[in-house]
Design a protein around this motif. Structure first.
Motif, PDB file in Angstrom:
ATOM      1  N   ARG A 179     -14.101  -3.018 -23.323  1.00 30.90           N
ATOM      2  CA  ARG A 179     -13.037  -3.207 -22.332  1.00 30.90           C
ATOM      3  C   ARG A 179     -13.469  -4.056 -21.151  1.00 30.90           C
ATOM      4  N   TYR A 180     -14.772  -4.083 -20.895  1.00 28.87           N
ATOM      5  CA  TYR A 180     -15.272  -4.763 -19.698  1.00 28.87           C
ATOM      6  C   TYR A 180     -15.984  -6.081 -20.006  1.00 28.87           C
ATOM      7  N   GLY A 225     -22.971   8.460 -11.129  1.00 23.63           N
ATOM      8  CA  GLY A 225     -23.164   7.012 -11.010  1.00 23.63           C
ATOM      9  C   GLY A 225     -24.007   6.459 -12.152  1.00 23.63           C
ATOM     10  N   GLN A 226     -25.007   7.216 -12.556  1.00 20.12           N
ATOM     11  CA  GLN A 226     -25.852   6.796 -13.679  1.00 20.12           C
ATOM     12  C   GLN A 226     -25.015   6.715 -14.963  1.00 20.12           C
ATOM     13  N   ALA A 227     -24.184   7.734 -15.173  1.00 19.35           N
ATOM     14  CA  ALA A 227     -23.332   7.754 -16.367  1.00 19.35           C
ATOM     15  C   ALA A 227     -22.323   6.608 -16.342  1.00 19.35           C
ATOM     16  N   VAL A 228     -21.778   6.323 -15.158  1.00 16.67           N
ATOM     17  CA  VAL A 228     -20.806   5.224 -15.034  1.00 16.67           C
ATOM     18  C   VAL A 228     -21.496   3.888 -15.344  1.00 16.67           C
ATOM     19  N   ASP A 235     -15.185  -7.358 -10.392  1.00 13.71           N
ATOM     20  CA  ASP A 235     -13.911  -6.893 -10.953  1.00 13.71           C
ATOM     21  C   ASP A 235     -13.686  -5.412 -10.688  1.00 13.71           C
ATOM     22  N   LEU A 236     -14.785  -4.667 -10.642  1.00 11.09           N
ATOM     23  CA  LEU A 236     -14.684  -3.226 -10.378  1.00 11.09           C
ATOM     24  C   LEU A 236     -15.728  -2.810  -9.356  1.00 11.09           C
ATOM     25  N   LEU A 237     -15.268  -2.135  -8.321  1.00 11.94           N
ATOM     26  CA  LEU A 237     -16.178  -1.483  -7.371  1.00 11.94           C
ATOM     27  C   LEU A 237     -16.031   0.013  -7.573  1.00 11.94           C
ATOM     28  N   ALA A 238     -17.083   0.652  -8.060  1.00 13.06           N
ATOM     29  CA  ALA A 238     -17.078   2.113  -8.237  1.00 13.06           C
ATOM     30  C   ALA A 238     -17.955   2.734  -7.154  1.00 13.06           C
ATOM     31  N   VAL A 290     -13.502   7.406 -14.617  1.00 13.98           N
ATOM     32  CA  VAL A 290     -13.797   6.283 -13.708  1.00 13.98           C
ATOM     33  C   VAL A 290     -13.608   4.958 -14.455  1.00 13.98           C
ATOM     34  N   CYS A 291     -14.171   4.883 -15.653  1.00 18.78           N
ATOM     35  CA  CYS A 291     -14.127   3.625 -16.409  1.00 18.78           C
ATOM     36  C   CYS A 291     -12.711   3.314 -16.896  1.00 18.78           C
TER      37      CYS A 291
END
Ligand SMILES: NC(=O)c1ccc[n+]([C@@H]2O[C@H](COP(=O)([O-])OP(=O)(O)OC[C@H]3O[C@@H](n4cnc5c(N)ncnc54)[C@H](O)[C@@H]3O)[C@@H](O)[C@H]2O)c1
Length: 252
Positions: free
Chosen positions: A5-6, A21-24, A85-88, A228-229
């Motif tokens: 997807r990314y 955060g590690q998992a993301v 494109d993505l800020l988490a 999150v994703c």
């Protein structure tokens, strides 16, 4: 995760050295993103880089403190072609369950700096870059402490409620620029957040413990990263300004 997807997208993940955060970071890399992970914990970041590598992917790790403006500048400078494109915004700390009458200024300031001011600075720096390319997504990780006062101390609860407000403001003001902003509110997750969660005031913790009895299950970091994703992906194109709990039913 084989879905790409990314592919072709750049994602920034704070707090990438541990837990959610590690998992993301791992999931985004597996889904084809160019991942820029940041954390104050260099060892944690090295571990994340290793895990990503073991999955057959790659990620860039930047040791940075999101409360330090110069570090935020370095993070922005690390973006390939100034693209994001993505800020988490995942990095966060607890407040030792301190009630307001026992709360010291240092704890208040630090919790606000990490949980609210840092995400604001990152949004301030990165939204113009998203806008310049036609859009992007922000996913802020708050907590069920953003929905209720009954699960943490005063500083943490206030910071996470504030993060919801920041997110909704962005969702309103930048939708026309193609930017979406959403909040994930996890319940209990098995991570290293306990480092800032040792209770310091027994009476306050005892009162909070009544609500902890509602915990249905403790989630894994990967169970939060899926949300999150998804929110950061094009699949969630119509989801903007949403505040979504992932708490196994705690707030139901
Ligand atoms: N674990 C839970 O039960 C739970 C529940 C609700 C919400 N959350 C939220 O999830 C997010 C992630 O927490 P976690 O549970 O994975 O905890 P964690 O402690 O495992 O990971 C948080 C990471 O953020 C990093 N960090 C802290 N301050 C930083 C700073 N100034 N700059 C850069 N990085 C910094 C830490 O070094 C750590 O690696 C937090 O925002 C937290 O409030 C966690």
């Amino acid at each position: 995760m084989s879905e790409q997807r990314y592919a072709g997208r750049v994602a920034v993940v704070t707090g990438a050295g541990s837990g959610i955060g590690q998992a993301v970071a791992q999931q985004l890399a597996a889904e084809g993103a160019t991942v820029i992970g940041c954390d104050v914990d260099a060892e944690g970041l090295a571990m994340t880089a290793k895990l990503v590598q073991e999955d057959g992917n790659a990620a860039t790790m930047v040791v940075a403190d999101i409360t330090v403006p110069a570090d935020v500048d370095r993070l922005v400078a690390a973006l390939p072609e100034q693209r994001v494109d993505l800020l988490a915004n995942v990095a966060g700390i607890m407040d030792h369950f301190l009630p307001v009458t026992e709360l010291d200024d240092e704890t208040w300031d630090r919790v606000m700096a990490v949980n609210l001011t840092g995400p604001m600075r990152l949004c301030r720096a990165m939204l113009p870059l998203m806008k310049a390319r036609g859009g992007g997504a922000v996913v802020n990780v708050a907590s069920i402490g953003a929905l209720s006062g009954a699960v943490a101390g005063s500083a943490y609860v206030a910071s996470k409620h504030g993060l919801v407000g920041l997110t909704r403001s962005i969702a309103n003001l930048y939708a026309e620029d193609g930017i979406r902003a959403n909040v994930v509110c996890p319940g209990g997750v098995a991570t290293n957040i306990g480092r800032s969660a040792a209770p310091k005031v027994p009476w306050a913790y005892q009162r909070l413990e009544r609500s902890f009895a509602r915990t249905m299950r403790t989630a894994t970091p990967a169970e939060i990263s899926t949300l999150v994703c998804w929110l950061g992906s094009a699949e969630a194109v119509n989801v903007n300004g949403a505040v979504i709990a992932s708490d196994g039913g705690f707030t139901a």
